[in-house]
Design an enzyme around this catalytic site. Structure first.
Site, short mmCIF file in Angstrom:
data_model
loop_
_atom_site.label_atom_id
_atom_site.label_comp_id
_atom_site.label_asym_id
_atom_site.label_seq_id
_atom_site.Cartn_x
_atom_site.Cartn_y
_atom_site.Cartn_z
CB ILE A 1 -1.00 -0.02 1.18
CG1 ILE A 1 -2.15 0.97 0.93
CG2 ILE A 1 -0.31 0.27 2.52
CD1 ILE A 1 -3.32 0.82 1.88
CE1 TYR B 1 -3.56 -4.43 17.46
CE2 TYR B 1 -5.29 -3.02 16.58
CZ TYR B 1 -4.15 -3.18 17.34
OH TYR B 1 -3.60 -2.09 17.98
N GLY C 1 3.72 -4.33 11.12
CA GLY C 1 2.83 -4.56 9.99
C GLY C 1 2.76 -3.37 9.05
CB VAL C 2 -0.06 -2.10 7.01
CG1 VAL C 2 -1.13 -1.71 7.98
CG2 VAL C 2 -0.15 -1.28 5.72
CG ASP C 3 1.27 1.89 12.43
OD1 ASP C 3 1.54 2.96 11.85
OD2 ASP C 3 0.95 1.83 13.63
CB SER D 1 -8.78 -5.80 12.43
OG SER D 1 -8.96 -4.65 13.22
CB THR D 2 -7.04 -9.54 8.68
OG1 THR D 2 -6.22 -8.93 7.68
CG2 THR D 2 -8.49 -9.12 8.47
P1 ADP Z 1 -3.73 -5.00 12.38
O1 ADP Z 1 -2.95 -4.70 13.64
O2 ADP Z 1 -4.85 -4.02 12.13
O3 ADP Z 1 -4.14 -6.42 12.28
P2 ADP Z 1 -1.44 -5.44 10.55
O4 ADP Z 1 -0.56 -4.41 9.97
O5 ADP Z 1 -0.83 -6.40 11.52
O6 ADP Z 1 -2.69 -4.65 11.19
O7 ADP Z 1 -2.11 -6.29 9.40
C1 ADP Z 1 -3.13 -5.82 8.56
C2 ADP Z 1 -2.91 -6.33 7.15
O8 ADP Z 1 -1.94 -5.49 6.50
C3 ADP Z 1 -2.37 -7.76 7.05
O9 ADP Z 1 -3.07 -8.43 6.00
C4 ADP Z 1 -0.91 -7.54 6.65
O10 ADP Z 1 -0.41 -8.64 5.90
C5 ADP Z 1 -1.05 -6.32 5.78
N1 ADP Z 1 0.17 -5.54 5.44
C6 ADP Z 1 1.38 -5.52 6.04
N2 ADP Z 1 2.21 -4.70 5.39
C7 ADP Z 1 1.52 -4.18 4.34
C8 ADP Z 1 1.82 -3.29 3.27
N3 ADP Z 1 3.02 -2.71 3.14
N4 ADP Z 1 0.84 -3.00 2.35
C9 ADP Z 1 -0.39 -3.56 2.47
N5 ADP Z 1 -0.73 -4.40 3.45
C10 ADP Z 1 0.20 -4.72 4.37
#
Ligand code: ADP
Length: 172
Positions: free
Chosen positions: A10, A120, A31-33, A116-117
């Protein structure tokens, strides 16, 4: 609203706003954060420090800094506790409140991750259905947001969201 399910990272998406699956502190995480903060640069954390955190199901907006996206909308998904803690409504609120904020900032194209997947632990099948429904049934006031995408980071996630979108159209 046009909704597209994509595969990829993303942080690379050239949307008007990308949505971050953040935590209540808004001070960064894994993760994505983590990926969004790394790609945006340290200015993002500086701005997030001024926001005073964010409630679960709510959303706050910052600039995108070094990202191709103009804005980052930070939303906090629910942690899955088994389904009895209002998780489903809170997850739908993440999508809805993010779109309301996008509309307020004149964003025409918004990209979401699978909120959240990951860490979380929200069940992917349930989450994908909730996300698709919340986006498709978003009650826009001014029809600013024309297009949304859900950017899936792995194959399994993509398969679930593809299926959820297909089934959404089948049922009516
Ligand atoms: P949460 O804590 O809300 O579960 P996460 O970041 O752990 O958030 O995961 C949410 C989703 O984002 C998962 O499917 C993870 O694989 C995905 N994710 C991680 N990195 C990226 C990225 N760079 N771009 C898009 N999705 C991502």
């Amino acid at each position: 609203m046009e909704l597209e399910i994509l595969s990829g990272d993303i942080t690379m998406v050239e949307a008007d706003a990308i949505v971050n699956a953040a935590n209540n502190s808004l001070l960064g995480g894994g993760g994505v954060d983590g990926a969004i903060h790394r790609a945006a640069g340290p200015e993002l954390l500086h701005e997030c420090r001024t926001l005073g955190g964010c409630g679960t199901g709510m959303a706050k907006i910052t600039k995108g800094y070094r990202l191709p996206a103009k804005y980052v909308i930070h939303t906090v998904g629910p942690i899955w506790h088994g389904g009895g803690a209002n998780e489903e409504n809170l997850l739908a609120s993440c999508y809805k409140n993010s779109l309301l904020l996008a509309e307020k900032y004149n964003c025409r194209y918004v990209a979401f991750p699978s909120i959240s997947t990951g860490a979380y632990s929200f069940p992917l099948q349930k989450a994908s259905k909730i996300a698709v429904k919340a986006i498709m049934e978003f009650q826009s006031i001014e029809n600013v947001v024309e297009k949304a995408s859900i950017v899936c980071f792995d194959k399994k996630t993509k398969e679930y969201y593809d299926k959820a979108l297909k089934e959404y159209f089948k049922k009516d």
